[in-house]
Write an enzyme that holds these catalytic residues in place. Sequence first.
Site, PDB file in Angstrom:
ATOM      1  N   ASP A 120      -7.929  -5.388  -0.616  1.00  0.00           N
ATOM      2  CA  ASP A 120      -8.326  -6.306  -1.688  1.00  0.00           C
ATOM      3  C   ASP A 120      -7.926  -7.754  -1.436  1.00  0.00           C
ATOM      4  OD1 ASP A 120      -9.580  -4.445  -3.373  1.00  0.00           O
ATOM      5  OD2 ASP A 120      -7.633  -3.659  -3.954  1.00  0.00           O
ATOM      6  N   HIS A 149       0.838  -1.196   0.000  1.00  0.00           N
ATOM      7  CA  HIS A 149       0.000   0.000   0.000  1.00  0.00           C
ATOM      8  C   HIS A 149       0.870   1.241   0.000  1.00  0.00           C
ATOM      9  CE1 HIS A 149      -3.233   2.800   0.971  1.00  0.00           C
ATOM     10  NE2 HIS A 149      -4.017   1.860   0.491  1.00  0.00           N
TER      11      HIS A 149
HETATM   12  N1  COA Z   1       4.129  -7.445  -4.908  1.00  0.00           N
HETATM   13  C1  COA Z   1       5.456  -7.424  -5.073  1.00  0.00           C
HETATM   14  N2  COA Z   1       6.213  -6.338  -4.900  1.00  0.00           N
HETATM   15  C2  COA Z   1       5.584  -5.212  -4.569  1.00  0.00           C
HETATM   16  C3  COA Z   1       4.197  -5.154  -4.372  1.00  0.00           C
HETATM   17  C4  COA Z   1       3.477  -6.330  -4.551  1.00  0.00           C
HETATM   18  N3  COA Z   1       2.171  -6.341  -4.404  1.00  0.00           N
HETATM   19  N4  COA Z   1       3.845  -3.914  -4.029  1.00  0.00           N
HETATM   20  C5  COA Z   1       4.961  -3.202  -4.008  1.00  0.00           C
HETATM   21  N5  COA Z   1       6.013  -3.978  -4.335  1.00  0.00           N
HETATM   22  C6  COA Z   1       7.402  -3.581  -4.414  1.00  0.00           C
HETATM   23  C7  COA Z   1       7.671  -2.945  -5.778  1.00  0.00           C
HETATM   24  O1  COA Z   1       8.051  -3.889  -6.733  1.00  0.00           O
HETATM   25  C8  COA Z   1       8.749  -1.981  -5.428  1.00  0.00           C
HETATM   26  O2  COA Z   1       9.947  -2.692  -5.275  1.00  0.00           O
HETATM   27  P1  COA Z   1      11.340  -2.086  -5.797  1.00  0.00           P
HETATM   28  O3  COA Z   1      11.517  -0.830  -4.975  1.00  0.00           O
HETATM   29  O4  COA Z   1      12.304  -3.156  -5.502  1.00  0.00           O
HETATM   30  O5  COA Z   1      11.137  -1.790  -7.235  1.00  0.00           O
HETATM   31  C9  COA Z   1       8.360  -1.475  -4.050  1.00  0.00           C
HETATM   32  O6  COA Z   1       7.623  -2.559  -3.460  1.00  0.00           O
HETATM   33  C10 COA Z   1       7.504  -0.231  -4.068  1.00  0.00           C
HETATM   34  O7  COA Z   1       6.358  -0.476  -4.921  1.00  0.00           O
HETATM   35  P2  COA Z   1       5.578   0.618  -5.709  1.00  0.00           P
HETATM   36  O8  COA Z   1       4.795  -0.034  -6.787  1.00  0.00           O
HETATM   37  O9  COA Z   1       6.501   1.728  -6.099  1.00  0.00           O
HETATM   38  O10 COA Z   1       4.628   1.142  -4.578  1.00  0.00           O
HETATM   39  P3  COA Z   1       3.449   2.158  -4.783  1.00  0.00           P
HETATM   40  O11 COA Z   1       3.312   2.885  -3.526  1.00  0.00           O
HETATM   41  O12 COA Z   1       3.637   2.940  -6.016  1.00  0.00           O
HETATM   42  O13 COA Z   1       2.203   1.219  -5.063  1.00  0.00           O
HETATM   43  C11 COA Z   1       0.519  -0.340  -4.747  1.00  0.00           C
HETATM   44  C12 COA Z   1       1.293   0.804  -4.111  1.00  0.00           C
HETATM   45  C13 COA Z   1      -0.652  -0.694  -3.856  1.00  0.00           C
HETATM   46  C14 COA Z   1      -0.045   0.118  -6.109  1.00  0.00           C
HETATM   47  C15 COA Z   1       1.455  -1.553  -4.912  1.00  0.00           C
HETATM   48  O14 COA Z   1       1.842  -2.037  -3.650  1.00  0.00           O
HETATM   49  C16 COA Z   1       0.825  -2.628  -5.743  1.00  0.00           C
HETATM   50  O15 COA Z   1       0.911  -2.581  -6.974  1.00  0.00           O
HETATM   51  N6  COA Z   1       0.168  -3.651  -5.100  1.00  0.00           N
HETATM   52  C17 COA Z   1      -0.538  -4.666  -5.822  1.00  0.00           C
HETATM   53  C18 COA Z   1      -1.846  -4.128  -6.377  1.00  0.00           C
HETATM   54  C19 COA Z   1      -2.873  -3.917  -5.296  1.00  0.00           C
HETATM   55  O16 COA Z   1      -3.064  -4.744  -4.443  1.00  0.00           O
HETATM   56  N7  COA Z   1      -3.586  -2.790  -5.385  1.00  0.00           N
HETATM   57  C20 COA Z   1      -4.648  -2.460  -4.461  1.00  0.00           C
HETATM   58  C21 COA Z   1      -4.266  -1.269  -3.641  1.00  0.00           C
HETATM   59  S1  COA Z   1      -5.455  -0.987  -2.356  1.00  0.00           S
END
Ligand code: COA
Length: 374
Positions: free
Chosen positions: A317, A266
């Site tokens: 989720d 998150h």
């Molecule tokens: N699975 C694997 N790795 C994850 C991850 C996940 N669900 N969520 C974050 N990471 C990792 C990223 O790969 C990144 O790693 P890195 O720094 O080595 O590249 C790091 O954690 C930061 O992720 P990032 O995507 O930049 O975080 P964000 O704050 O932009 O995104 C979310 C937040 C929720 C979009 C992200 O955690 C995600 O895509 N989760 C899965 C989708 C989801 O469940 N969405 C519902 C949100 S309520």
Amino acid sequence: MAAQVEVYEGALDRGLEGVVACSTGISSIQDATLTYRGYTIEELAAKSTFEETVFLLWNDRRPTPEELSTLKKELGVNMTLSPEFVKVLKTVPTQNVHPMAWLRTATSLLAHYDQEAQDMSDAANKRKAVRLTAKMTTLVTAFDRIRNGKDVVAPKTDKSVAYNFFWTLNGEEPDAELVKDFDTCLILHADHELNCSAFATRVTASSLSDMHSSIVSAISALKGPLHGGANEQVIKMLQDIGSIEACKTWIARALDNKEKVMGIGHRVYKNGDPRAKILRTMSERLTKKKGEAHLYTMSTMIDDIMREKKDLLPNVDFYSATVYYSMGIPTDLFTPIFAASRVSGWLAHMLEQWKNNRIYRPRGKWVGKTGLKF
Ligand code: COA
């Protein structure tokens, strides 16, 4: 060769992380605590109803018993989709169309049947908020009925939104416990500070566009797998993994391939999403009741692995997927249900935005070419 403008390091943040884009009094996230209008999500989940929560979100206070009864009646009456509108909905293709794409179109069509669609007065906006909230649920179930060649079921106007979700989906009297659990899910999803779709709503509303247009923007934002679309992906992942034994290897492979594990992580919560905790308990109970306790066990294994390997925790989720699955809801309706609840929050954001409006108009830092001669 055109000159490249220098890119300053760290001048712009991708995804506006940590940027405070507006003041809001609707919902707040402080560490692992979520509140709506000052009440914790745990209290609301235990003691409120979706209808009472909607009133709270829109009015910044709890309703009196009379006000609550009026809102319930108004929502109940407005859940009905007119035969004329249903006729038009039946012409919208459903095959190979994602339910969120259909819902986006159907919501847009709603505006064509709303005599007050362009009336931006406070009174008209409040009436439209009721109509939009009421109809979002019946649109979701109408979609499922229409795509399966079934008649659209008329809602029972004296019943709750949660009751009518199952009634209009299945055409059968739902079990009281099921309705109660679903009502809790609606409360948990109703608002969430400045999430992607709430921000989309506010951006559209800030141009003084209308309510239906702003909700269409929000539905479009919620559709994506990084936002509301994640719950559907979680159940697909569990089905793809197939067994408790396969969890470890499947997740290891996904992480090696730099794939995201849906329902995990998150932007704001770094010490856990309080909604996920409530849903986890519900998932344990409901998967057991359905005779599919292995889905809960698999979820907890993935939860543990992701904590250990990536220090990432489940979001709303993750466990809602197995909760909805156990309730017998079709997988591709998981995100539309999110919309049926979150529409109340989007509307609260719109009303708040219009109380103190200024158009959103940020700047982009120029990183392209300059000085070219054509
Ligand atoms: N699975 C694997 N790795 C994850 C991850 C996940 N669900 N969520 C974050 N990471 C990792 C990223 O790969 C990144 O790693 P890195 O720094 O080595 O590249 C790091 O954690 C930061 O992720 P990032 O995507 O930049 O975080 P964000 O704050 O932009 O995104 C979310 C937040 C929720 C979009 C992200 O955690 C995600 O895509 N989760 C899965 C989708 C989801 O469940 N969405 C519902 C949100 S309520």
